[in-house]
Design an enzyme around this catalytic site. Structure first.
Site, PDB file in Angstrom:
ATOM      1  N   LYS A 430     -52.494  71.690  29.369  1.00  0.00           N
ATOM      2  CA  LYS A 430     -53.558  71.182  30.240  1.00  0.00           C
ATOM      3  C   LYS A 430     -54.885  71.179  29.489  1.00  0.00           C
ATOM      4  CE  LYS A 430     -56.416  72.484  34.224  1.00  0.00           C
ATOM      5  NZ  LYS A 430     -56.654  73.447  35.305  1.00  0.00           N
ATOM      6  N   TRP A 531     -52.584  68.100  39.411  1.00  0.00           N
ATOM      7  CA  TRP A 531     -53.123  68.101  40.777  1.00  0.00           C
ATOM      8  C   TRP A 531     -54.454  68.845  40.891  1.00  0.00           C
ATOM      9  CZ3 TRP A 531     -47.918  69.908  40.102  1.00  0.00           C
ATOM     10  CH2 TRP A 531     -46.950  68.914  40.273  1.00  0.00           C
ATOM     11  N   HIS A 532     -55.269  68.785  39.855  1.00  0.00           N
ATOM     12  CA  HIS A 532     -56.569  69.458  39.886  1.00  0.00           C
ATOM     13  C   HIS A 532     -57.720  68.450  39.872  1.00  0.00           C
ATOM     14  CE1 HIS A 532     -54.591  73.284  37.948  1.00  0.00           C
ATOM     15  NE2 HIS A 532     -54.162  73.034  39.166  1.00  0.00           N
ATOM     16  N   PHE A 533     -57.517  67.305  40.511  1.00  0.00           N
ATOM     17  CA  PHE A 533     -58.556  66.278  40.529  1.00  0.00           C
ATOM     18  C   PHE A 533     -59.765  66.752  41.327  1.00  0.00           C
ATOM     19  CE2 PHE A 533     -55.063  65.302  43.444  1.00  0.00           C
ATOM     20  CZ  PHE A 533     -55.693  65.315  44.684  1.00  0.00           C
TER      21      PHE A 533
END
Length: 597
Positions: A430, A531-533
């Site tokens: 990431k 899924w860390h938008f």
């Protein structure tokens, strides 16, 4: 005979009584303030129903602790477009994590969307928000990576107090969350191998189990207990003052209502539809300080602002939306942390695990892992890890094209995948502090439809270089002693795994399977989301330092749309804390010592 009849009646009465006691253990009894949206009454003190001191739109990661906290002193209406998580087995158990993400039904806990680049993603649609559909990993941000006015920055000289945050309140807010829903994980064998493998390749020191964000290798907290049951933000509502809180599920807010008669537009209520499609209007009370607070997430909040008439003038005119306030920054500054994964085949079947161990490199990349299991490629929901090739596969087919023939083709294509991809795990890289930026805009005026979202993954060279750096670490990792014990021996393991990973990952981007010698190309081809938008309502542009929407009255935003960077290795701990933190801060600003917290 009479005695036998008496005993039989007594037994039946006792059995009925015991069954009644068991039935008391339902979510309706534990959370009597949660009701269906259709129960909203219009026959109360006003023509449209009860007026509230606070209306919170979005019962998610920040919205639940915020509602529970504000209810201690004020009346609160919490509106959630989804249902409850308590009876949803796909949400409640770790073993069903993949099924929840693969569920494409209109009532599922996750609503899929596809970014303009072709990367599939999910947004929560359930009470508890992202804490109900994520991998459960819980970690605080760095002590030096502090939310200053919604912007996460790293400072080496400044501390929390000098940044304007109440350090005491921050330190009180985290334990309030952790004591209720966070647990210490029981490491699986794959997660242990990752931990010692990371240390072997130099991601040190060994920080052991900790909630803190520290350079090196650590084991974080989890919202799954030792039985594999999830504990979401929805459970924090048990801390609410019940008589002050109303929670409506399947309540889809369509817009914020403004009074435009004063110098500044003032938010006075919201319109929403219930599960039967009936329209309702919920109003704020006339008390000084009453507010509407948007906590609908980085997709839902800017979308709702636009639908309410707050946003770029040209965009509003294009959709024939009556303008309340011209703000060019609504929907801008969108960002997502790109994640790329290396598929790792196992020698033998291994237990499922989501993220428990993380390597935090000083260069700004995080290395994590998952492992899974699969019955066979014939099962549409089979799972071999967090990025199963099945998860979201049908999402890449537009709804109108999701024909029987398309589904059959999807099933056939699964058989073309190498057999190994159904019995392995993933190592995830990431990029932490992204510099690529995108935007959000409306496709139509239907709140149920996803807006158009662009994240522009790897458009900034810094992000691409970070991804390459992550895979240099991962290359060393797969050759470490602790990981090779789980993998089939092969001299060309890394090169083969790169090619296998191109096949195992799913997005709508073109493939370059024969060009994996270029890690830059590999990163571009296999980019997915973790899924860390975030972004879309950033501080100083859309909201001020207290998260109040600029240019209007009575409206705040408290969620990840205010962030310019995703904090820590996972933002859920920070979002949970911010819900509690801002709730207490608001109470203290209105009541002083009388707040009692």
């Amino acid at each position: 005979m009479i005695m036998k009849l008496f005993l039989l009646v007594s037994f039946l009465l006792l059995l009925t009584s015991c069954q009644g006691r068991r039935n008391l253990n339902t979510w309706e009894d534990k959370y009597p303030f949660i009701r269906y949206a259709s129960s909203f009454s219009s026959s109360s003190s006003t023509a449209v129903g009860k007026a509230y001191d606070y209306i919170i739109v979005g019962g998610g990661t920040a919205g639940c602790p915020l509602a529970a906290t504000l209810s201690q002193n004020f009346s609160v209406l919490l509106l959630e477009r989804g249902g409850v998580p308590f009876t949803n087995r796909n949400v409640s158990f770790l073993r069903n994590f993949h099924i929840s993400l693969a569920d494409l039904s209109p009532t599922s806990a996750s609503q899929y969307f596809i970014s303009s680049e072709g990367v599939f993603n999910s947004r929560a649609r359930v009470l508890g928000g992202g804490t109900c559909i994520n991998a459960g990993f819980y970690t605080r941000p760095s002590h030096r990576q502090v939310p200053l006015f919604g912007i996460f920055l790293i400072f080496h000289q400044l501390d929390i107090e000098r940044l304007g945050l109440d350090a005491k309140l921050v330190n009180e807010s985290y334990p309030w969350i952790e004591n209720q829903i966070v647990h210490m994980p029981k490491l699986t064998s794959w997660q242990r191998a990752m931990r010692y493998g990371l240390l072997e390749v130099g991601i040190s020191p060994d920080n052991g189990f900790t909630y803190d964000h520290l350079y090196g290798t650590k084991v974080g907290g989890t919202t799954f207990d030792r039985y594999g049951r999830r504990h979401s933000a929805a459970e924090l509502l048990k801390s609410a003052t019940r008589e002050n809180l109303d929670v409506l599920i399947h309540a889809t807010v369509q817009k914020v209502v403004f009074d435009k008669s004063g110098k500044k537009p003032k938010a006075i209520g919201v319109t929403f539809k219930d599960e039967k499609g009936k329209q309702h209007l919920a109003l704020l009370s006339n008390k000084q300080g009453s507010e509407i607070i948007l906590s609908s997430g980085a997709i839902g909040t800017p979308q709702l602002l636009l639908l309410s008439g707050v946003g770029p003038k040209a965009d509003l005119e294009r959709m024939n939306i009556s303008m309340v306030l011209d703000n060019e920054f609504v929907g801008k500054g969108m960002s997502d942390n790109p994640m790329n994964s290396l598929f790792v085949p196992f020698k033998t079947r291994m237990e499922q695990s989501l993220i428990q161990t993380v390597g935090i490199a000083k260069t700004g990349v995080y290395i994590e892992a998952s492992s899974g299991f699969s019955q066979s490629p014939d099962s549409i929901h089979c799972n071999h890890g967090m990025l199963s090739a099945e998860i979201g596969q049908l999402s890449t087919i537009p709804p109108k094209q999701r024909t029987k023939e398309a589904i059959e083709a999807f099933k056939r294509n699964k058989h073309n995948l190498p057999h190994e991809v159904f019995k392995g795990g993933f190592i995830l890289g990431k990029v932490a502090h992204t510099k690529s930026r995108g935007k959000l805009s409306l496709c139509n005026t239907n709140i149920d439809d996803n807006p158009s979202v662009s994240f522009n993954y790897f458009s900034h060279p810094h992000d691409l270089q970070q991804c390459v750096h992550a895979f240099h670490i991962i290359e060393k990792l797969v050759k470490s002693t602790h990981l090779t014990n789980y993998m089939p021996p092969d001299e060309d393991t890394f090169e083969k795994l790169l090619n296998l990973s191109v096949l195992a990952n799913v997005n709508l981007l073109p493939r370059h399977a024969n060009d994996t010698r270029s890690l830059k190309q590999f990163c571009k081809d296999t980019v997915t989301t973790i899924w860390h938008f975030h972004g879309g309502c950033q501080v100083g542009k859309v909201v001020n330092s207290d998260y109040k929407v600029l240019g209007v009255q009575g409206l705040r935003v408290i969620d990840g749309s205010t962030f310019s960077q995703s904090p820590g290795t996972n933002p859920q701990a920070t979002l949970l804390m911010m819900g509690r933190y801002m709730g207490v801060k608001i109470l203290r600003s209105r009541l002083g010592k009388a707040a009692g917290i």
